[in-house]
Design a protein around this motif. Structure first.
Motif, PDB file in Angstrom:
ATOM      1  N   GLN A  30       0.822  -1.208   0.000  1.00 27.79           N
ATOM      2  CA  GLN A  30       0.000   0.000   0.000  1.00 27.79           C
ATOM      3  C   GLN A  30       0.859   1.263   0.000  1.00 27.79           C
ATOM      4  O   GLN A  30       0.352   2.363   0.076  1.00 27.79           O
ATOM      5  CB  GLN A  30      -0.982   0.002   1.169  1.00 27.79           C
ATOM      6  CG  GLN A  30      -0.373  -0.235   2.525  1.00 27.79           C
ATOM      7  CD  GLN A  30      -1.428  -0.565   3.572  1.00 27.79           C
ATOM      8  OE1 GLN A  30      -2.363  -1.335   3.318  1.00 27.79           O
ATOM      9  NE2 GLN A  30      -1.308   0.026   4.744  1.00 27.79           N
ATOM     10  N   SER A  69      -5.186  -1.081   4.654  1.00 26.16           N
ATOM     11  CA  SER A  69      -6.134  -0.026   4.281  1.00 26.16           C
ATOM     12  C   SER A  69      -7.160  -0.587   3.299  1.00 26.16           C
ATOM     13  O   SER A  69      -6.892  -1.559   2.579  1.00 26.16           O
ATOM     14  CB  SER A  69      -5.394   1.159   3.653  1.00 26.16           C
ATOM     15  OG  SER A  69      -4.777   0.774   2.445  1.00 26.16           O
ATOM     16  N   LYS A  70      -8.314   0.056   3.272  1.00 29.31           N
ATOM     17  CA  LYS A  70      -9.392  -0.431   2.409  1.00 29.31           C
ATOM     18  C   LYS A  70      -9.226   0.009   0.961  1.00 29.31           C
ATOM     19  O   LYS A  70      -9.913  -0.474   0.073  1.00 29.31           O
ATOM     20  CB  LYS A  70     -10.743   0.059   2.953  1.00 29.31           C
ATOM     21  CG  LYS A  70     -11.088  -0.542   4.312  1.00 29.31           C
ATOM     22  CD  LYS A  70     -12.446  -0.063   4.801  1.00 29.31           C
ATOM     23  CE  LYS A  70     -12.774  -0.683   6.160  1.00 29.31           C
ATOM     24  NZ  LYS A  70     -14.090  -0.224   6.679  1.00 29.31           N
ATOM     25  N   LYS A  71      -8.318   0.946   0.730  1.00 26.23           N
ATOM     26  CA  LYS A  71      -8.075   1.399  -0.645  1.00 26.23           C
ATOM     27  C   LYS A  71      -6.588   1.708  -0.803  1.00 26.23           C
ATOM     28  O   LYS A  71      -5.814   1.654   0.142  1.00 26.23           O
ATOM     29  CB  LYS A  71      -8.917   2.632  -0.965  1.00 26.23           C
ATOM     30  CG  LYS A  71      -8.743   3.801  -0.006  1.00 26.23           C
ATOM     31  CD  LYS A  71      -9.671   4.936  -0.382  1.00 26.23           C
ATOM     32  CE  LYS A  71      -9.499   6.121   0.568  1.00 26.23           C
ATOM     33  NZ  LYS A  71     -10.360   7.261   0.210  1.00 26.23           N
ATOM     34  N   ASN A  72      -6.214   1.994  -2.032  1.00 29.48           N
ATOM     35  CA  ASN A  72      -4.818   2.331  -2.358  1.00 29.48           C
ATOM     36  C   ASN A  72      -3.842   1.231  -1.962  1.00 29.48           C
ATOM     37  O   ASN A  72      -2.793   1.479  -1.381  1.00 29.48           O
ATOM     38  CB  ASN A  72      -4.402   3.655  -1.679  1.00 29.48           C
ATOM     39  CG  ASN A  72      -5.219   4.828  -2.164  1.00 29.48           C
ATOM     40  OD1 ASN A  72      -5.648   4.863  -3.315  1.00 29.48           O
ATOM     41  ND2 ASN A  72      -5.455   5.790  -1.284  1.00 29.48           N
TER      42      ASN A  72
END
Length: 521
Positions: A30, A69-72
């Motif tokens: 990430q 993390s939920k994104k990136n």
């Protein structure tokens, strides 16, 4: 020594005891230079390997927990997911180790300083099928076994190499070599050198690890250290301590120092402005206002001959005669009218300067408070709150994205476009219709914008200084006088299909000005 073979001799068994027989459940990244490998151990507990491969300071750490993390983020090395770890081996006299998966696949951790990388092998004895840092093209030709070295650490070999420490044991690293040098290794005879080398190797066989700071950098050492800021006998904990200091703490200190430098520059500029403005106000207070000259002219109109350019009149303010120069082509009454207007403008400028001075003195107090806050900060939370407050410390990325250079003239911000494309962006995205646009006439150059403020119109002095900048940032930079056109931004428009920086201008006025750079303003 955090990437040193002698440290890996302790680290690899510690990792092996945790992961052997476990399964890889995730490999993801990430952050650009960071790989996270999650392993489910035989006991069902998660074990994380964090490989941070920053060229400036690559390191390994083993966080107790890691929140993805939920994104990136992106999944990597899908071939390894679900595979069992059957073996972990440290390569002989090498800054590299690997673990083998149950289908003869392998993960190689090549910790070669700025060339560090993680490689995946479908066949342990073959060539890598995937690289974490794909830009290291030469790693595609690596074979695991070819990295191993066979060193003979005997007295006979030492004699053969004439006691050359780097040739005898190239895995020593900077800190052990520095220890040898301080112990008098270079000046000693062969027997003493070998004795010192033996003593050094014995110290590095003791599993005790120290973190210390030297020249603003954090280091991990196997050698005794009186200035250690942290120490442990657990190599996994040593890696985590090093990560906290060399990465997290170092990053915090870098940002903190950057903020202090930014505040220091702001303080210097503010003090400089206060000094110059105070001097200017002092001079303006000593000079009699133009309205006094106008009063003298109007009181003595009957004594002024028609067409006179210079007259000697009684000045009742000083109770004496003085010589007054009149303006050619203007009647005494019209000239006096101009002086009254000039006096009114001077009063406006005087009031504005006093207001600006008060603002700057208040800003100086705020800077002092912010400096105190930064100096007392010990973690990112307190500094981030300061960054967030008013966004007074833009990041390097934000600074690069701005299409203009920013200057301040008597309380007004003056923006200068950085390039032809930046000129277009400046005009399109950063201006208001009542801002003042300036540009050197008939030559290429930067767009210059005076940012207007509600209820405040730029004075003649502000306009002239902005025009001097427009002339300086143009092809007329070396001219003794340069024409500069100016108009409100609402009269400047971009024509579709025109070249970058090219605009159409209506209702412009022109001022002749000497080009002056920011250092002269």
């Amino acid at each position: 020594m955090h990437l040193n073979y002698h440290f890996f001799k302790f680290l690899c068994p510690a990792i092996k005891s945790e992961i052997l027989g476990g399964n890889i459940v995730a490999c993801f990244s990430q952050n650009k230079e960071e790989l996270i490998i999650e392993i489910q151990t035989k006991d069902g507990h998660p074990f994380f390997i964090r490989a941070l491969l920053l060229p400036s300071n690559p390191c390994l750490s083993f966080p107790k927990d890691f929140k993805r993390s939920k994104k990136n983020n992106v999944d990597l090395f899908p071939e390894a997911i679900g595979k069992k770890i059957t073996e972990l081996r440290l390569l002989s006299f090498e800054r590299a180790f690997y673990f083998v998966l149950n289908e003869n696949q392998a993960f190689l951790f090549k910790m070669h300083g700025s060339r560090s990388n993680i490689l995946f092998f479908i066949e342990k004895d073959g060539l890598p099928s995937n690289l974490f840092r794909k830009e290291l093209k030469e790693d595609q030709a690596i074979k695991i076994q070819a990295l191993e070295k066979d060193l003979t650490l005997t007295w006979e070999k030492f004699q053969e190499l004439d006691g050359n420490a780097s040739q005898y044991l190239p895995t020593l690293g900077k800190l052990p070599r520095a220890w040898l040098k301080e112990a008098g290794y270079l000046e000693a005879n062969l027997e003493v050198r070998f004795s010192l080398m033996t003593e050094l190797l014995e110290m590095m066989e003791v599993p005790f690890f120290s973190i210390f700071k030297k020249n603003d950098n954090y280091l991990l050492s196997l050698l005794p250290c009186q200035s250690a800021i942290a120490s442990t006998a657990d190599p996994l904990e040593a890696c985590n301590l090093y990560f906290q200091k060399a990465v997290v703490r170092k990053n915090f200190e870098t940002i903190k120092n950057q903020l202090l430098r930014t505040l220091n520059e702001r303080r210097k500029k503010t003090l400089n402005y206060i000094h110059k403005t105070s001097e200017k106000l002092e001079g303006m207070e000593k000079e009699p206002p133009p309205s006094q000259t106008a009063d003298v002219i109007m009181a003595n109109l009957h004594q002024i001959p028609p067409g006179a350019n210079q007259v000697d009149l009684f000045d009742f303010y000083i109770n004496a005669n003085r010589e007054i120069n009149l303006k050619r082509g203007l009647s005494p009454q019209k000239f006096a009218e101009q002086l009254y207007k000039k006096s009114k403008n001077k009063k406006i400028e005087f009031d504005q300067l006093r207001k600006n001075l008060a603002q700057k003195e208040k800003e100086l107090e705020e800077i002092a408070k912010e400096e105190e806050t930064v100096n007392q900060s010990e973690d990112f939370r307190s500094i981030k709150s300061l960054l967030k407050k008013g966004n007074k410390f833009p990041t390097a990325k934000q600074q690069v994205q701005l299409p203009y250079k920013r200057f301040e003239v008597e309380g007004f911000e003056v923006w200068v476009g950085k390039s032809a494309k930046a000129n277009d962006e400046l005009l399109r995205r950063y201006t208001w219709k009542e801002d003042i646009w300036l540009h050197a006439k008939d030559v290429s150059g930067s767009h210059v914008i005076i940012k207007t403020q509600s209820g405040m119109t730029p004075t003649k002095q502000v306009l002239e200084r902005a025009a001097a900048l427009a002339a300086h940032y143009s092809k007329n930079k070396t001219a003794s006088l340069a024409p500069v056109m100016y108009t409100p931004c609402k009269y400047v428009r971009k024509v579709k299909g025109s070249l970058p920086g090219a605009v159409m201008v209506d209702r412009e006025k022109v001022i002749l000005i000497k080009p002056e750079g920011p250092e002269e303003i």
